[in-house]
Design a protein around this motif. Sequence first.
Motif, PDB file in Angstrom:
ATOM      1  N   GLN A 154       0.793  -1.224   0.000  1.00 15.72           N
ATOM      2  CA  GLN A 154       0.000   0.000   0.000  1.00 15.72           C
ATOM      3  C   GLN A 154       0.829   1.279   0.000  1.00 15.72           C
ATOM      4  N   PHE A 155       1.991   1.246   0.626  1.00 17.29           N
ATOM      5  CA  PHE A 155       2.811   2.454   0.693  1.00 17.29           C
ATOM      6  C   PHE A 155       4.207   2.216   0.122  1.00 17.29           C
ATOM      7  N   GLY A 156       4.242   1.389  -0.921  1.00 18.29           N
ATOM      8  CA  GLY A 156       5.502   1.127  -1.613  1.00 18.29           C
ATOM      9  C   GLY A 156       6.543   0.533  -0.694  1.00 18.29           C
ATOM     10  N   ASN A 157       7.726   1.112  -0.718  1.00 24.10           N
ATOM     11  CA  ASN A 157       8.862   0.610   0.068  1.00 24.10           C
ATOM     12  C   ASN A 157       8.867   1.142   1.498  1.00 24.10           C
ATOM     13  N   PHE A 158       7.774   1.751   1.937  1.00 27.40           N
ATOM     14  CA  PHE A 158       7.798   2.453   3.216  1.00 27.40           C
ATOM     15  C   PHE A 158       6.901   1.821   4.268  1.00 27.40           C
ATOM     16  N   CYS A 159       7.280   2.057   5.520  1.00 27.36           N
ATOM     17  CA  CYS A 159       6.589   1.496   6.686  1.00 27.36           C
ATOM     18  C   CYS A 159       5.219   2.143   6.859  1.00 27.36           C
ATOM     19  N   ALA A 183       1.643   6.359   9.312  1.00 28.14           N
ATOM     20  CA  ALA A 183       0.484   6.704  10.144  1.00 28.14           C
ATOM     21  C   ALA A 183       0.880   7.694  11.241  1.00 28.14           C
ATOM     22  N   LEU A 184       2.140   7.637  11.658  1.00 27.85           N
ATOM     23  CA  LEU A 184       2.652   8.553  12.695  1.00 27.85           C
ATOM     24  C   LEU A 184       3.251   9.825  12.099  1.00 27.85           C
ATOM     25  N   GLY A 185       3.157   9.977  10.788  1.00 31.09           N
ATOM     26  CA  GLY A 185       3.679  11.169  10.134  1.00 31.09           C
ATOM     27  C   GLY A 185       5.166  11.117   9.856  1.00 31.09           C
ATOM     28  N   GLU A 186       5.738   9.914   9.824  1.00 30.95           N
ATOM     29  CA  GLU A 186       7.163   9.727   9.571  1.00 30.95           C
ATOM     30  C   GLU A 186       7.346   8.911   8.292  1.00 30.95           C
ATOM     31  N   VAL A 187       8.540   8.996   7.729  1.00 33.41           N
ATOM     32  CA  VAL A 187       8.864   8.203   6.546  1.00 33.41           C
ATOM     33  C   VAL A 187      10.057   7.323   6.895  1.00 33.41           C
ATOM     34  N   GLN A 205      -2.288  -2.904  13.781  1.00 35.16           N
ATOM     35  CA  GLN A 205      -3.568  -3.593  13.900  1.00 35.16           C
ATOM     36  C   GLN A 205      -4.383  -3.143  15.115  1.00 35.16           C
ATOM     37  N   GLN A 206      -3.741  -2.536  16.114  1.00 35.80           N
ATOM     38  CA  GLN A 206      -4.472  -2.133  17.317  1.00 35.80           C
ATOM     39  C   GLN A 206      -5.595  -1.153  16.994  1.00 35.80           C
ATOM     40  N   ASP A 207      -5.380  -0.314  16.002  1.00 37.21           N
ATOM     41  CA  ASP A 207      -6.422   0.608  15.546  1.00 37.21           C
ATOM     42  C   ASP A 207      -6.314   0.682  14.027  1.00 37.21           C
ATOM     43  N   LEU A 208      -6.593  -0.426  13.406  1.00 35.60           N
ATOM     44  CA  LEU A 208      -6.351  -0.616  11.981  1.00 35.60           C
ATOM     45  C   LEU A 208      -6.986   0.469  11.110  1.00 35.60           C
ATOM     46  N   ALA A 209      -8.265   0.694  11.258  1.00 38.09           N
ATOM     47  CA  ALA A 209      -8.956   1.667  10.390  1.00 38.09           C
ATOM     48  C   ALA A 209      -8.369   3.061  10.546  1.00 38.09           C
ATOM     49  N   ALA A 210      -8.110   3.484  11.779  1.00 39.70           N
ATOM     50  CA  ALA A 210      -7.546   4.817  12.019  1.00 39.70           C
ATOM     51  C   ALA A 210      -6.131   4.916  11.473  1.00 39.70           C
ATOM     52  N   ASN A 211      -5.328   3.864  11.649  1.00 40.79           N
ATOM     53  CA  ASN A 211      -3.948   3.894  11.157  1.00 40.79           C
ATOM     54  C   ASN A 211      -3.896   3.921   9.632  1.00 40.79           C
ATOM     55  N   ILE A 212      -4.782   3.183   8.990  1.00 36.23           N
ATOM     56  CA  ILE A 212      -4.848   3.215   7.530  1.00 36.23           C
ATOM     57  C   ILE A 212      -5.236   4.617   7.062  1.00 36.23           C
ATOM     58  N   ALA A 213      -6.225   5.200   7.714  1.00 34.26           N
ATOM     59  CA  ALA A 213      -6.666   6.553   7.342  1.00 34.26           C
ATOM     60  C   ALA A 213      -5.540   7.566   7.535  1.00 34.26           C
ATOM     61  N   LYS A 214      -4.833   7.480   8.666  1.00 37.15           N
ATOM     62  CA  LYS A 214      -3.727   8.419   8.931  1.00 37.15           C
ATOM     63  C   LYS A 214      -2.604   8.241   7.917  1.00 37.15           C
ATOM     64  N   ASN A 263      -2.823   7.093   4.893  1.00 32.28           N
ATOM     65  CA  ASN A 263      -3.280   7.629   3.609  1.00 32.28           C
ATOM     66  C   ASN A 263      -3.271   9.153   3.596  1.00 32.28           C
ATOM     67  N   GLN A 264      -3.623   9.780   4.712  1.00 32.52           N
ATOM     68  CA  GLN A 264      -3.576  11.244   4.815  1.00 32.52           C
ATOM     69  C   GLN A 264      -2.138  11.747   4.694  1.00 32.52           C
ATOM     70  N   ASN A 265      -1.184  10.967   5.168  1.00 28.00           N
ATOM     71  CA  ASN A 265       0.226  11.361   5.154  1.00 28.00           C
ATOM     72  C   ASN A 265       0.968  10.898   3.903  1.00 28.00           C
ATOM     73  N   ARG A 266       0.270  10.330   2.962  1.00 31.23           N
ATOM     74  CA  ARG A 266       0.892   9.793   1.742  1.00 31.23           C
ATOM     75  C   ARG A 266       1.758  10.839   1.027  1.00 31.23           C
ATOM     76  N   ALA A 267       1.387  12.111   1.121  1.00 28.71           N
ATOM     77  CA  ALA A 267       2.146  13.183   0.472  1.00 28.71           C
ATOM     78  C   ALA A 267       3.591  13.244   0.981  1.00 28.71           C
ATOM     79  N   LEU A 268       3.839  12.745   2.188  1.00 26.28           N
ATOM     80  CA  LEU A 268       5.206  12.722   2.730  1.00 26.28           C
ATOM     81  C   LEU A 268       6.128  11.838   1.902  1.00 26.28           C
ATOM     82  N   LEU A 269       5.559  10.936   1.137  1.00 24.83           N
ATOM     83  CA  LEU A 269       6.369  10.010   0.331  1.00 24.83           C
ATOM     84  C   LEU A 269       6.885  10.648  -0.948  1.00 24.83           C
ATOM     85  N   GLU A 270       6.346  11.798  -1.341  1.00 26.42           N
ATOM     86  CA  GLU A 270       6.813  12.467  -2.550  1.00 26.42           C
ATOM     87  C   GLU A 270       8.312  12.758  -2.455  1.00 26.42           C
ATOM     88  N   GLY A 271       9.027  12.412  -3.494  1.00 27.93           N
ATOM     89  CA  GLY A 271      10.460  12.649  -3.523  1.00 27.93           C
ATOM     90  C   GLY A 271      11.286  11.558  -2.870  1.00 27.93           C
TER      91      GLY A 271
END
Length: 152
Positions: free
Chosen positions: A88-93, A98-102, A132-141, A143-151
Amino acid sequence: MHNVSRRNAIHLVMAVAAALSASSMPSFATEAVPLAIKGYDPVAYFTTGSPTRGLPEIEYEWDEHRYLFASAEHRELFKADPVRYAPQFGNFCAMALALGEVDEANPENWLISDGKLYIFGKPAPMGPALFQQDLAANIAKANQNRALLEGH
């Protein structure tokens, strides 16, 4: 002794140069396209349920990455539906995102949920288990942070 005209000599040199150039192009193109998930076969997670290294001779380029596969059958499955099999997020964790880190993921740490592959930088309890502890919220977060992967 053969008489070679200047024109024929030039054509011969150009043909040899073109052949050498063409034969070296594929290796340059392969090196220019980054390797996806450290060479692991994305389809194997779904078919064998385990991380499996792909073979360099069985590859497919998709979404600006080079994927390797353990078998030609896996490559064909991926070609038919790459969105289904690619992480889902390529080569990234996924958890880091979900925590706003790459952070780069380790394909040995993984999870399939709702038919989607997620890979993580750290093993349990930090990677898949925490996600998995909060799967839906972590997936949403994530996805919201996906822009951090640019570059990256």
